[in-house]
Scaffold this motif. Structure first.
Motif, PDB file in Angstrom:
ATOM      1  N   MET A 108       0.823  -1.210   0.000  1.00 20.61           N
ATOM      2  CA  MET A 108       0.000   0.000   0.000  1.00 20.61           C
ATOM      3  C   MET A 108       0.857   1.260   0.000  1.00 20.61           C
ATOM      4  O   MET A 108       0.557   2.232  -0.698  1.00 20.61           O
ATOM      5  N   PHE A 109       1.929   1.247   0.754  1.00 20.77           N
ATOM      6  CA  PHE A 109       2.806   2.409   0.809  1.00 20.77           C
ATOM      7  C   PHE A 109       3.471   2.640  -0.554  1.00 20.77           C
ATOM      8  O   PHE A 109       3.579   3.784  -1.018  1.00 20.77           O
ATOM      9  N   ALA A 139      -1.365   2.149   6.916  1.00 20.31           N
ATOM     10  CA  ALA A 139      -1.736   1.661   8.246  1.00 20.31           C
ATOM     11  C   ALA A 139      -3.055   0.901   8.196  1.00 20.31           C
ATOM     12  O   ALA A 139      -3.209  -0.157   8.834  1.00 20.31           O
ATOM     13  N   ALA A 140      -4.019   1.410   7.433  1.00 22.52           N
ATOM     14  CA  ALA A 140      -5.310   0.730   7.318  1.00 22.52           C
ATOM     15  C   ALA A 140      -5.148  -0.645   6.691  1.00 22.52           C
ATOM     16  O   ALA A 140      -5.774  -1.626   7.136  1.00 22.52           O
ATOM     17  N   ALA A 141      -4.303  -0.753   5.652  1.00 19.20           N
ATOM     18  CA  ALA A 141      -4.060  -2.057   5.030  1.00 19.20           C
ATOM     19  C   ALA A 141      -3.471  -3.037   6.043  1.00 19.20           C
ATOM     20  O   ALA A 141      -3.869  -4.213   6.101  1.00 19.20           O
ATOM     21  N   ARG A 188      -6.592 -16.638   9.984  1.00 22.31           N
ATOM     22  CA  ARG A 188      -5.242 -17.181  10.016  1.00 22.31           C
ATOM     23  C   ARG A 188      -4.364 -16.272   9.169  1.00 22.31           C
ATOM     24  O   ARG A 188      -4.868 -15.384   8.489  1.00 22.31           O
ATOM     25  N   PRO A 189      -3.029 -16.458   9.215  1.00 19.65           N
ATOM     26  CA  PRO A 189      -2.142 -15.528   8.505  1.00 19.65           C
ATOM     27  C   PRO A 189      -2.472 -15.321   7.035  1.00 19.65           C
ATOM     28  O   PRO A 189      -2.453 -14.192   6.546  1.00 19.65           O
ATOM     29  N   ARG A 190      -2.793 -16.391   6.310  1.00 20.76           N
ATOM     30  CA  ARG A 190      -3.056 -16.198   4.883  1.00 20.76           C
ATOM     31  C   ARG A 190      -4.341 -15.399   4.656  1.00 20.76           C
ATOM     32  O   ARG A 190      -4.446 -14.654   3.677  1.00 20.76           O
ATOM     33  N   VAL A 191      -5.310 -15.536   5.538  1.00 18.90           N
ATOM     34  CA  VAL A 191      -6.533 -14.738   5.429  1.00 18.90           C
ATOM     35  C   VAL A 191      -6.203 -13.258   5.606  1.00 18.90           C
ATOM     36  O   VAL A 191      -6.679 -12.396   4.860  1.00 18.90           O
ATOM     37  N   GLY A 192      -5.384 -12.962   6.606  1.00 19.79           N
ATOM     38  CA  GLY A 192      -4.974 -11.578   6.807  1.00 19.79           C
ATOM     39  C   GLY A 192      -4.169 -11.043   5.643  1.00 19.79           C
ATOM     40  O   GLY A 192      -4.356  -9.888   5.222  1.00 19.79           O
ATOM     41  N   LEU A 193      -3.271 -11.867   5.111  1.00 18.38           N
ATOM     42  CA  LEU A 193      -2.457 -11.456   3.969  1.00 18.38           C
ATOM     43  C   LEU A 193      -3.329 -11.129   2.773  1.00 18.38           C
ATOM     44  O   LEU A 193      -3.168 -10.085   2.130  1.00 18.38           O
ATOM     45  N   TRP A 194      -4.275 -12.008   2.449  1.00 13.39           N
ATOM     46  CA  TRP A 194      -5.169 -11.767   1.308  1.00 13.39           C
ATOM     47  C   TRP A 194      -5.996 -10.503   1.520  1.00 13.39           C
ATOM     48  O   TRP A 194      -6.132  -9.686   0.614  1.00 13.39           O
ATOM     49  N   ALA A 195      -6.551 -10.362   2.717  1.00  8.31           N
ATOM     50  CA  ALA A 195      -7.416  -9.219   2.987  1.00  8.31           C
ATOM     51  C   ALA A 195      -6.641  -7.902   2.891  1.00  8.31           C
ATOM     52  O   ALA A 195      -7.099  -6.938   2.277  1.00  8.31           O
ATOM     53  N   GLY A 196      -5.450  -7.864   3.504  1.00  8.37           N
ATOM     54  CA  GLY A 196      -4.649  -6.642   3.465  1.00  8.37           C
ATOM     55  C   GLY A 196      -4.222  -6.272   2.061  1.00  8.37           C
ATOM     56  O   GLY A 196      -4.261  -5.100   1.661  1.00  8.37           O
ATOM     57  N   LEU A 197      -3.818  -7.279   1.262  1.00  5.11           N
ATOM     58  CA  LEU A 197      -3.398  -7.009  -0.115  1.00  5.11           C
ATOM     59  C   LEU A 197      -4.576  -6.562  -0.973  1.00  5.11           C
ATOM     60  O   LEU A 197      -4.453  -5.642  -1.796  1.00  5.11           O
ATOM     61  N   LEU A 198      -5.731  -7.198  -0.806  1.00  6.80           N
ATOM     62  CA  LEU A 198      -6.904  -6.814  -1.588  1.00  6.80           C
ATOM     63  C   LEU A 198      -7.337  -5.391  -1.252  1.00  6.80           C
ATOM     64  O   LEU A 198      -7.737  -4.622  -2.144  1.00  6.80           O
ATOM     65  N   TYR A 199      -7.252  -5.038   0.016  1.00  2.85           N
ATOM     66  CA  TYR A 199      -7.548  -3.652   0.411  1.00  2.85           C
ATOM     67  C   TYR A 199      -6.580  -2.695  -0.288  1.00  2.85           C
ATOM     68  O   TYR A 199      -6.984  -1.653  -0.808  1.00  2.85           O
ATOM     69  N   ALA A 200      -5.304  -3.039  -0.328  1.00  2.00           N
ATOM     70  CA  ALA A 200      -4.282  -2.141  -0.871  1.00  2.00           C
ATOM     71  C   ALA A 200      -4.452  -1.890  -2.362  1.00  2.00           C
ATOM     72  O   ALA A 200      -4.121  -0.797  -2.845  1.00  2.00           O
TER      73      ALA A 200
END
Length: 506
Positions: free
Chosen positions: A21-22, A93-95, A107-119
């Motif tokens: 995101m940055f 920060a939001a991502a 789980r970690p991969r869920v967080g990874l997918w969600a953060g990347l999709l947000y970004a």
């Protein structure tokens, strides 16, 4: 009980979306041309603290905290990059916070997918590069939501109340997140003591917000231009949240629905957090706006965080179904290798979404993609208007180009200005009355007018008496000699009627 510190894989799942995101936020951040809202931030935040306080008593109180936060930032080096950089940091920060929610509740991969999709969502990228508070508000709401989860699981409540209070003061419609949080607690079936503690924290935040609400009620004319949302507004918000391209919208929406249909466990769950955050603030604001229009999509940008969380939950559920059905070679694969493969497939899917939306992201980094370009106005004036030439701004808020980019207007005579913006406690300065304006125009043989196309339309009637006087005198006593037209502004040279064209000196 509170959760143990993050493990290495969980930290990576959070930090990668922050970095992505940055990076996307920095891409094209130095584009020239602030638009009108950014220009308001730029010129107000550079005033002295007493001057900012003077302004907030009459206008823009809802942005007061943001202006105060931007004051020391722009004191370092006023310019487009530093104006927008806090929004980039807020979006990053939001991502990370969206990813942290996915990690904690999934789980970690869920967080990874969600953060990347947000970004990679274009709406997020748009406000990550805008000098306004919306990206920071989105980070505040995501942070408050994570703190809510921690508090329910045994953490302290005062950090939640503090972040909610600051975020609500940062934007007046952020308190709608409290309705979403209440729904999350109801879905989690928390005990009464949790409701009591949440109510105390939320109530304290609302009390902090009350003075701002009372002041801003007297400034309601600032949103008088809004109209009641309709079905097209809902469709537009869905496209903004899930992706403007159908190649992204359809699979993302399908995964989000799959995630939302998962059975709710007892306690705080990913779906129980993401669903209310996505639905309730926009729905409530749209409903209220049927009676008093207040809705605009950027006011509920923070609700977008629910989309990647639900989509990631849906993807995780789909992966589990594949595993249980023992399809193909997946059934015989080592559990860890299978997990890594699924995580990688999700990342590849997000990369595909980024590639599909890349043209949209690239177009958004051009000044022409904003409603207007005040830098272009200033440049046009610098090329055509000589030092000492008289200038009228019609309507008066067109003066914002001179306030944002004063170099192009250096030396010109602002015919209608009475008291400059900073000294008058207004956004664009206080103009003289109609009679004084007419007196000033009487001695002029020519005048440049900076305006928008709608102001030259015969059907337009200014609400301001001085603007009506400008329009009346220019139409009655002057004729157009030159015209420079661009999509969002018009620059005209008017000369007095029956004056020889060879004698244009004042």
């Amino acid at each position: 009980m509170s959760r143990s510190p993050m493990r290495r894989g969980e930290r990576i799942a959070v930090l990668v979306p922050v970095a992505v995101m940055f990076t996307l936020g920095l891409w094209g951040l130095d584009r020239d041309g602030m638009w009108r809202d950014e220009a308001a931030t730029f010129q107000v935040a550079r005033r002295s603290l007493p001057q900012i306080w003077h302004l907030l008593r009459s206008v823009d109180a809802v942005h007061g905290l943001y202006y105060l936060l931007m004051h020391p930032v722009l004191a370092l080096h006023p310019g487009e990059v530093l104006l927008r950089l806090p929004s980039v940091c807020g979006a990053a920060a939001a991502a990370g916070l969206v990813a942290a929610l996915g990690v904690r509740l999934g789980r970690p991969r869920v967080g990874l997918w969600a953060g990347l999709l947000y970004a990679v969502t274009p709406m997020v990228g748009h406000y990550a590069q805008e000098g306004r508070s919306y990206a920071l508000v989105a980070a505040g709401v995501a942070g408050a939501t994570l703190l809510l989860v921690r508090a329910v699981e045994g953490g302290r409540w005062w950090p939640y109340g503090l972040v909610v209070a600051v975020t609500c003061v940062l934007h007046e419609f952020a308190p709608l997140m409290l309705l979403a949080h209440a729904c999350t607690l109801a879905l989690a079936r928390v005990p009464g003591r949790v409701w009591l503690r949440w109510g105390s924290a939320a109530g304290a935040a609302v009390v902090v917000l009350l003075p701002l609400v009372l002041v801003s009620r007297g400034q309601a004319e600032q949103v008088a231009w809004l109209t009641a949302p309709d079905a097209r507004s809902v469709q537009g918000l869905v496209e903004e949240f899930f992706g403007p391209s159908r190649r992204v919208l359809v699979p993302c929406l399908g995964l989000a629905v799959l995630g939302a249909l998962a059975p709710l466990p007892r306690g705080v769950s990913l779906v129980g957090v993401a669903g209310p955050l996505l639905v309730i603030p926009p729905a409530v604001l749209m409903a209220v706006s049927q009676f008093r229009p207040l809705y605009y999509d950027r006011y509920v940008l923070y609700s977008l965080a629910g989309v990647p969380l639900l989509a990631a939950a849906g993807a995780e559920r789909a992966a589990g179904l594949v595993r249980r059905l023992r399809l193909g070679g997946w059934a015989h694969m080592d559990r860890r290798l299978y997990g890594d493969g699924v995580a990688l497939l999700g990342v590849v899917a997000v990369c595909c979404a980024l590639l599909v939306q890349l043209p949209l992201l690239r177009a958004d980094r051009r000044a022409a993609h904003r409603p207007d370009d005040l830098g272009a106005v200033s440049a046009a004036v610098a090329r055509r208007v000589r030092s000492g030439d008289p200038v009228l701004f019609l309507p008066s808020l067109e003066r914002r180009s001179a306030l944002a980019y004063p170099a192009g207007f250096r030396g010109v005579r602002d015919v209608a200005l009475g008291v400059p913006a900073a000294e008058s406690g207004t956004l664009y300065g206080r103009e003289v009355g109609p009679e004084e304006l007419r007196r000033r125009l009487e001695g002029l043989r020519y005048v440049w007018v900076v305006t928008e196309r709608y102001a030259l339309d015969s059907s337009w009637t200014p609400w301001n008496a001085t603007d009506r006087a400008k329009l009346g005198v220019v139409k009655r006593d002057f004729v157009t000699r030159e015209e420079y037209v661009r999509p969002h502004f018009t620059l005209r040279l008017y000369v007095r009627r029956q004056v020889p064209s060879s004698n244009l000196s004042n």
